[in-house]
Design a protein around this motif. Structure first.
Motif, PDB file in Angstrom:
ATOM      1  N   TYR A  68      -2.602   5.101 -14.158  1.00 54.35           N
ATOM      2  CA  TYR A  68      -3.873   5.144 -13.238  1.00 54.35           C
ATOM      3  C   TYR A  68      -4.816   5.983 -13.993  1.00 54.35           C
ATOM      4  O   TYR A  68      -6.255   5.689 -13.679  1.00 54.35           O
ATOM      5  N   HIS A  69      -4.762   6.990 -15.099  1.00 52.43           N
ATOM      6  CA  HIS A  69      -5.881   7.302 -15.529  1.00 52.43           C
ATOM      7  C   HIS A  69      -6.727   6.569 -16.323  1.00 52.43           C
ATOM      8  O   HIS A  69      -7.799   6.925 -16.573  1.00 52.43           O
ATOM      9  N   SER A  97       2.222   1.447  -3.422  1.00 51.88           N
ATOM     10  CA  SER A  97       1.217   2.268  -4.694  1.00 51.88           C
ATOM     11  C   SER A  97       0.527   3.338  -4.230  1.00 51.88           C
ATOM     12  O   SER A  97      -0.214   3.767  -5.077  1.00 51.88           O
ATOM     13  N   GLN A 114       1.012  -1.069   0.041  1.00 50.35           N
ATOM     14  CA  GLN A 114      -0.004   0.032  -0.114  1.00 50.35           C
ATOM     15  C   GLN A 114       0.859   1.234   0.046  1.00 50.35           C
ATOM     16  O   GLN A 114       0.544   2.290  -0.777  1.00 50.35           O
ATOM     17  N   ASN A 163      -1.753   4.768  -2.464  1.00 44.20           N
ATOM     18  CA  ASN A 163      -3.247   4.679  -2.240  1.00 44.20           C
ATOM     19  C   ASN A 163      -3.648   5.414  -3.471  1.00 44.20           C
ATOM     20  O   ASN A 163      -4.820   5.833  -3.634  1.00 44.20           O
ATOM     21  N   VAL A 164      -3.173   4.896  -4.669  1.00 44.20           N
ATOM     22  CA  VAL A 164      -3.775   5.005  -5.857  1.00 44.20           C
ATOM     23  C   VAL A 164      -4.810   4.262  -6.041  1.00 44.20           C
ATOM     24  O   VAL A 164      -4.592   2.859  -5.979  1.00 44.20           O
ATOM     25  N   GLU A 165      -5.777   4.397  -6.959  1.00 46.14           N
ATOM     26  CA  GLU A 165      -7.023   3.531  -6.774  1.00 46.14           C
ATOM     27  C   GLU A 165      -6.661   2.408  -7.842  1.00 46.14           C
ATOM     28  O   GLU A 165      -6.156   2.628  -8.946  1.00 46.14           O
ATOM     29  N   GLY A 166      -6.700   1.216  -7.337  1.00 47.13           N
ATOM     30  CA  GLY A 166      -6.181  -0.085  -8.370  1.00 47.13           C
ATOM     31  C   GLY A 166      -4.751  -0.294  -8.190  1.00 47.13           C
ATOM     32  O   GLY A 166      -4.211  -1.259  -8.670  1.00 47.13           O
ATOM     33  N   SER A 220     -10.618  -8.954  -9.289  1.00 49.50           N
ATOM     34  CA  SER A 220      -9.103  -8.586  -8.814  1.00 49.50           C
ATOM     35  C   SER A 220      -8.344 -10.058  -8.967  1.00 49.50           C
ATOM     36  O   SER A 220      -7.321 -10.186  -9.281  1.00 49.50           O
ATOM     37  N   GLY A 278      -7.410   3.328 -15.288  1.00 50.11           N
ATOM     38  CA  GLY A 278      -7.950   2.414 -14.350  1.00 50.11           C
ATOM     39  C   GLY A 278      -7.040   1.245 -14.475  1.00 50.11           C
ATOM     40  O   GLY A 278      -6.722   0.626 -15.459  1.00 50.11           O
ATOM     41  N   MET A 279      -7.358   0.351 -13.322  1.00 48.17           N
ATOM     42  CA  MET A 279      -6.625  -0.830 -13.304  1.00 48.17           C
ATOM     43  C   MET A 279      -7.051  -1.806 -14.164  1.00 48.17           C
ATOM     44  O   MET A 279      -6.091  -2.344 -14.971  1.00 48.17           O
TER      45      MET A 279
END
Length: 532
Positions: free
Chosen positions: A494-495, A345, A342, A347-350, A427, A497-498
Motif C-alpha cells: 500500500y506504500h 481490505s 472492505q 480500509n487501506v486506500e486502494g 479503477s 499506491g494502488m
C-alpha cells in the motif's frame, strides 16, 4: 452361478479399490486397506455424520409426539440420496453393461444374469440409503421408548425405503440409458445435469438449517396437513413407529413392486441387453470443407477435445458457467459483498480495487484446461509427433483454448463488478484489464507445466484431469498467487499506491508470460519428441 455373478458385479463396482489403473496393476495390500478405510470414513464419518446431525436437529419433532412426521422427512431424504447415488450406476450395470454380449454367449441362465444385476443395484441403493436411515433410527430410539413393534417398524421402514430406491433407480436408470443411446451431444447434457444436481445439493446444504427450524416450529401444522391430504405419507411414517397397518401395507406393496419389476425385466432384458447404440448413417455429398490456418486448426482441435469429455469440462472448466452466474448474483447482493471485501481490505486506500482484482484472479485460477491437455493426448501422441507442425504451436493452442474460455467469462464478471461497486473510470480499467493479463499468464503457465509434466501412461482420463501434478500445481498455485496479490498490498504494497502496485504486478505477469513463451518456442519440439 448366481453367487459368482454377484461377486463379479461387486468387483467391477469397487474395482478401483483393488486395481490401480494409473500403473495398470493390482494395488498393494496397504493401498487396498487405505482405500477401504477412506471410503468408510467418507460414507460413515462424513455423510453419516452429516445426516446424524440432521436427525438430531429434528429431535423436537419426536418429543412433540410427531415421530411419524420425523420418519417421513428422513425417509424422503434417504430416498433422494439413494436414488442419486445409484441411478447412474444402474444404467451402466443393468442396461448398458459392456459385457452383456459376452455373458449372453455363455451357458449362463438369463434369470441368474438378471438377478445378479438387480442384486448389485439393490445393494448400492441400500448402501446410500443406509447412510440416512440408520442414523435416523438410532436418534429416534435415543428419544422415544423401545418396543418390539417399534424395532420391527423401524427395520421395515428401512427395508421399504431400500426397495423404493431400488425400483426408482431401475426406472430412472432405463431413462438415462435410453437418453444415452439417443442423444447426439451426451457430454454437454451430462454437464448440465451435473450442474443442476450440484445446485440442488448446495441449495439444500445452505438452507438445511433454516428448513429444519421451519419444520420444528410448524410441526403440528404440517403434520395435520400431511395426514389429511396425503394419508399414505402419514402411514409411511407411522410404519416406522410400529403401526401394524403401515408395516403390512407397505411390505405387501414392496413385494408386489419387486415381483412386477422382475416380471417385466425377465421378459424384456434380452431385448434391452442386445440393443445396440444408435448408428449414425452418413450419406455421400459434395460438402466443401473450409480450410483454416494452422494455429486455428490446432485451436479448434483443442476445443473439440474439451467438449468431447464431460469429465474434462466439469473438472477443469466448470467456472466458465459459475462466473457469469456469480456476476449476476453479485449485482443482486452487492451490499453484502462490499462489506466483506472492505473488511478484508482493512480500509487501506486502494485496497478495495486490489482485493477485487485478486478475487477475480482467484476465480479465474479454477479454470485449468491447459494443464492436463498434453497428457490427454495419451497413446495418440504419435499422431501429433508425426505431423509437420511446430511443437510450439501445439502448446500455444492449448494455452489459447484456456485463455479464450477463461477470459470471456472473466470479462463479463468484471463488468458486473464495475456495475455493482460503481467504481471510477481508472479503477474500472484496472478491474477490466488486470485479470485479463492474469488469465494470459495462467494459460501459458498451465500449458508449460502440462508439457513439462506430461503423463501419457494412463488408462482412465480422470487421472490426468484430476490427479496429475500439473493440475495440482496450477490450481493451488493460482489460489496462492491470487492471495499474495491481495494481501501483500494490504500489509506492505500500500506504500506504493494502488495504481503503481497493480502496474508493477501487471508488468511482472507480462514478463513471466514472455519468458514462458520464449521457453516454449525454443524447447517445445525437444520435449514433444521425447514424450512416449
Amino acid at each position: 452361478m448366481l453367487y459368482i455373478l454377484v461377486k463379479k458385479q461387486l468387483a467391477e463396482i469397487f474395482r478401483s479399490f483393488f486395481y490401480d489403473p494409473k500403473r495398470n496393476k493390482a494395488r498393494t495390500l496397504s493401498s487396498k486397506i487405505i482405500m477401504i478405510v477412506l471410503f468408510a470414513f467418507l460414507m460413515i464419518g462424513i455423510l453419516g455424520g452429516m445426516f446424524l446431525a440432521m436427525a438430531m436437529g429434528l429431535r423436537p419433532i419426536i418429543r412433540s409426539g410427531y415421530g411419524w412426521f420425523y420418519f417421513m422427512v428422513m425417509g424422503l431424504v434417504g430416498l433422494f440420496l439413494g436414488i442419486f447415488g445409484s441411478v447412474f450406476n444402474t444404467f451402466s450395470t443393468l442396461y448398458l453393461a459392456k459385457d452383456n454380449d459376452l455373458l449372453l454367449s455363455m451357458p449362463i441362465p438369463i434369470k441368474d444374469l438378471i438377478a445378479s444385476r438387480l442384486i448389485s443395484v439393490y445393494l448400492m441403493g441400500l448402501m446410500y440409503s443406509a447412510v440416512v436411515c440408520l442414523p435416523a433410527i438410532i436418534v429416534y430410539f435415543t428419544v422415544s421408548s423401545i418396543s418390539f413393534l417399534k424395532i420391527v417398524g423401524g427395520l421395515s421402514w428401512f427395508l421399504v425405503i431400500s426397495i423404493f430406491v431400488f425400483t426408482l433407480s431401475c426406472l430412472l436408470g432405463y431413462v438415462v440409458a435410453w437418453g444415452s443411446s439417443k442423444l447426439k451431444h451426451k457430454n454437454i447434457v451430462t454437464v448440465f445435469i451435473s450442474i443442476i444436481f450440484l445446485a440442488i445439493y448446495y441449495v439444500f446444504y445452505f438452507k438445511a438449517v433454516d428448513m429444519m427450524n421451519v419444520l420444528v416450529k410448524n410441526t403440528v401444522l404440517y403434520g395435520r396437513t400431511v395426514k389429511n391430504a396425503a394419508y399414505l405419507l402419514y402411514l409411511f411414517g407411522k410404519m416406522a413407529e410400529g403401526s401394524v397397518v403401515g408395516i403390512v401395507g407397505y411390505l405387501t406393496l414392496s413385494v408386489l413392486i419387486v415381483y412386477l419389476l422382475w416380471y417385466i425385466l425377465s421378459r424384456s432384458f434380452f431385448k434391452i441387453a442386445t440393443t445396440s447404440q444408435t448408428t449414425i448413417h452418413s450419406s455421400i455429398n459434395n460438402k466443401t470443407f473450409q480450410q483454416h490456418a494452422l494455429f486455428k486448426a490446432l485451436l479448434l482441435k483443442e476445443f473439440a477435445r474439451f467438449t468431447s469429455s464431460a469429465n474434462y469440462m466439469l473438472n477443469c472448466g466448470l467456472n466458465i458457467l459459475i462466473m457469469p452466474i456469480a456476476g449476476i448474483a453479485l449485482i443482486i447482493k452487492s451490499q453484502e459483498v462490499i462489506a466483506v471485501i472492505q473488511a478484508l481490505s482493512q480500509n487501506v486506500e486502494g485496497g478495495l480495487v486490489v482485493m477485487i482484482c485478486a478475487g477475480i484472479c482467484l476465480l479465474a485460477s479454477m479454470n485449468d484446461m491447459a494443464a492436463p491437455a498434453m497428457s490427454l493426448e495419451g497413446k495418440s501422441i504419435w499422431i501429433v509427433q508425426s505431423l509437420p507442425i511446430e511443437a510450439s504451436l501445439l502448446v500455444k493452442a492449448k494455452a489459447g483454448m484456456q485463455y479464450i474460455l477463461t477470459a470471456i467469462p472473466v470479462c463479463f464478471f468484471s463488468i458486473c463488478v464495475i456495475i455493482a461497486f460503481r467504481l471510477s473510470f481508472i479503477s474500472s480499467m484496472f478491474i477490466l484489464i488486470f485479470p485479463q493479463l492474469y488469465c494470459l499468464f495462467t494459460a501459458l503457465f498451465a500449458s508449460w507445466i502440462g508439457m513439462i509434466r506430461a503423463n501419457l501412461q494412463w488408462t482412465n482420463e480422470l487421472y490426468p484431469i484430476k490427479q496429475s501434478l500439473s493440475v495440482t500445481i496450477c490450481l493451488f498455485g493460482g489460489w496462492g498467487v491470487s492471495a499474495i496479490i491481495g494481501f501483500f498490498y494490504i500489509y506492505i504494497g500500500y506504500h506504493l499506491g494502488m495504481k503503481i502496485y497493480l502496474l508493477l504486478i501487471a508488468a511482472l505477469l507480462l514478463g513471466l508470460s514472455y519468458i514462458i513463451m520464449h521457453y516454449i518456442d525454443h524447447h517445445a519440439s525437444e520435449k514433444l519428441m521425447n514424450m512416449h
